[in-house]
Design an enzyme around this catalytic site. Structure first.
Site, PDB file in Angstrom:
ATOM      1  N   SER A  59      -7.228 -15.401  -0.097  1.00 22.72           N
ATOM      2  CA  SER A  59      -7.570 -14.131  -0.520  1.00 22.72           C
ATOM      3  C   SER A  59      -9.044 -14.128  -0.893  1.00 22.72           C
ATOM      4  CB  SER A  59      -6.711 -13.853  -1.461  1.00 22.72           C
ATOM      5  OG  SER A  59      -7.071 -12.452  -1.896  1.00 22.72           O
TER       6      SER A  59
ATOM      7  N   HIS B  34       0.855  -1.054   0.072  1.00 24.90           N
ATOM      8  CA  HIS B  34      -0.087  -0.069  -0.146  1.00 24.90           C
ATOM      9  C   HIS B  34       0.776   1.476   0.139  1.00 24.90           C
ATOM     10  CE1 HIS B  34      -3.127   2.995   1.377  1.00 24.90           C
ATOM     11  NE2 HIS B  34      -3.573   2.178   0.643  1.00 24.90           N
TER      12      HIS B  34
END
Length: 318
Positions: free
Chosen positions: A231, A28
């Site tokens: 995920s 990120h």
């Protein structure tokens, strides 16, 4: 939420003023932003096609800088592909390179998936029983807090290095901004109390199973699509129609897009989405890779495993 990364980098910098921050290129952006704020040396490590950090490249970079302390950001679910870095493998690298415990700081960025991983059967353990120093998790994602917020967990002895007693508050301040949103904490408490352990487990199972359903539907529709293990983020080729992208609020990166499957996503909603994807494909065609090493091309790598539909142009066969 950015303040969580600020806190992690502040803790690491206080412990290791001359340390180097290592994190994957798919981290990120706020991690590298925080590193700039604190004037920290940072290295963006290449990633494997699925989005995990390139472990050999990480080991090589650390080896080149053995005279500097090591600060590592471990992704527990990357932003675009939902990839989970292998914490145990990273710890083995540090041991192999003879980096002593007092010379490294490990932060686990688990914004979304750290709240899910404990409820996934046979998933790797990310906990303070291992030599890590901090974990961050968002409250507005899996727990559904209506405002951006999160929690940073670290060891008590590390907090003492940055805490400051404020006389007129008769309290100790451990925050970046000097205050916290009490309403966000209340929302988090309410969500945890309402859902309970069993409720969160049901939500996690729903997300994982529904993400697999979405992947299979998109693949069956003749479009490129992938889903990482551990995920609920489904990665697919970017639709050609920008109106469809905006209507479904798809997050895109160059020639790929992703869908993060949350508890509110139903199979009926997925069927409608895939129906519109097929209409888009029939009307506008399919996205061609932007370049030979574009994100869409990386979806073709066999390391993902499973069935896959090739992009329109396969550079590897030319």
């Amino acid at each position: 939420v950015h303040s969580l990364y600020d806190l992690f980098t502040l803790l690491a910098r206080e412990r290791h003023p001359d340390g180097i921050l290592y994190s994957s290129k798919e981290t990120h952006y706020s991690v590298f932003k925080a590193a700039r704020y604190y004037r920290m040396d940072a290295k963006a490590i290449p990633t494997l096609p699925m989005g995990e950090i390139d472990y050999d490249a990480l080991a090589s970079e650390i080896s080149k800088n053995r005279d500097r302390p090591v600060i590592i950001n471990v992704n527990i679910g990357t932003t675009v592909k939902g990839a989970v870095d292998n914490l145990d493998r990273i710890l083995r690298i540090l041991k192999m390179l003879d980096i002593p415990r007092e010379r490294y700081h490990i932060h686990c960025d688990g914004a979304l998936f750290a709240m899910m991983m404990p409820f996934v059967d046979f998933a790797p353990e990310v906990s303070f029983r291992k030599p890590i120093d901090s974990i961050a998790v968002s409250g507005h994602k899996m727990l559904g807090c209506p405002m951006p917020c999160g929690i940073a967990l670290t060891r008590k002895e590390l907090v003492k290095e940055v805490e400051q007693h404020i006389d007129y508050l008769n309290s100790v301040d451990t925050t970046i901004m000097g205050s916290r949103n009490g309403q966000a904490a209340l929302y988090l408490w309410y969500s945890l109390r309402k859902k309970g352990i069993d409720g969160i487990k049901r939500d996690v199972v729903h997300c994982m199973e529904t993400a697999a359903y979405l992947r299979d539907k998109i693949t069956d529709a003749g479009l490129s699509c992938r889903l990482n293990d551990l995920s609920c983020t489904v990665v697919l080729e970017r639709p050609m129609d920008d109106k469809l992208v905006k209507r479904w609020q798809l997050a895109c990166e160059e020639d790929i897009a992703h869908v993060v499957v949350m508890p509110n996503v139903t199979r009926q909603k997925i069927d409608k989405f895939v129906e519109e994807l097929v209409e888009c494909k029939n009307k506008y065609g399919r996205m061609a890779p932007k370049r030979e090493d574009s994100p869409l091309v990386k979806l073709t790598c066999t390391s993902w495993g499973g069935t896959f539909v090739d992009p329109v142009i396969n550079f590897k066969s030319e």
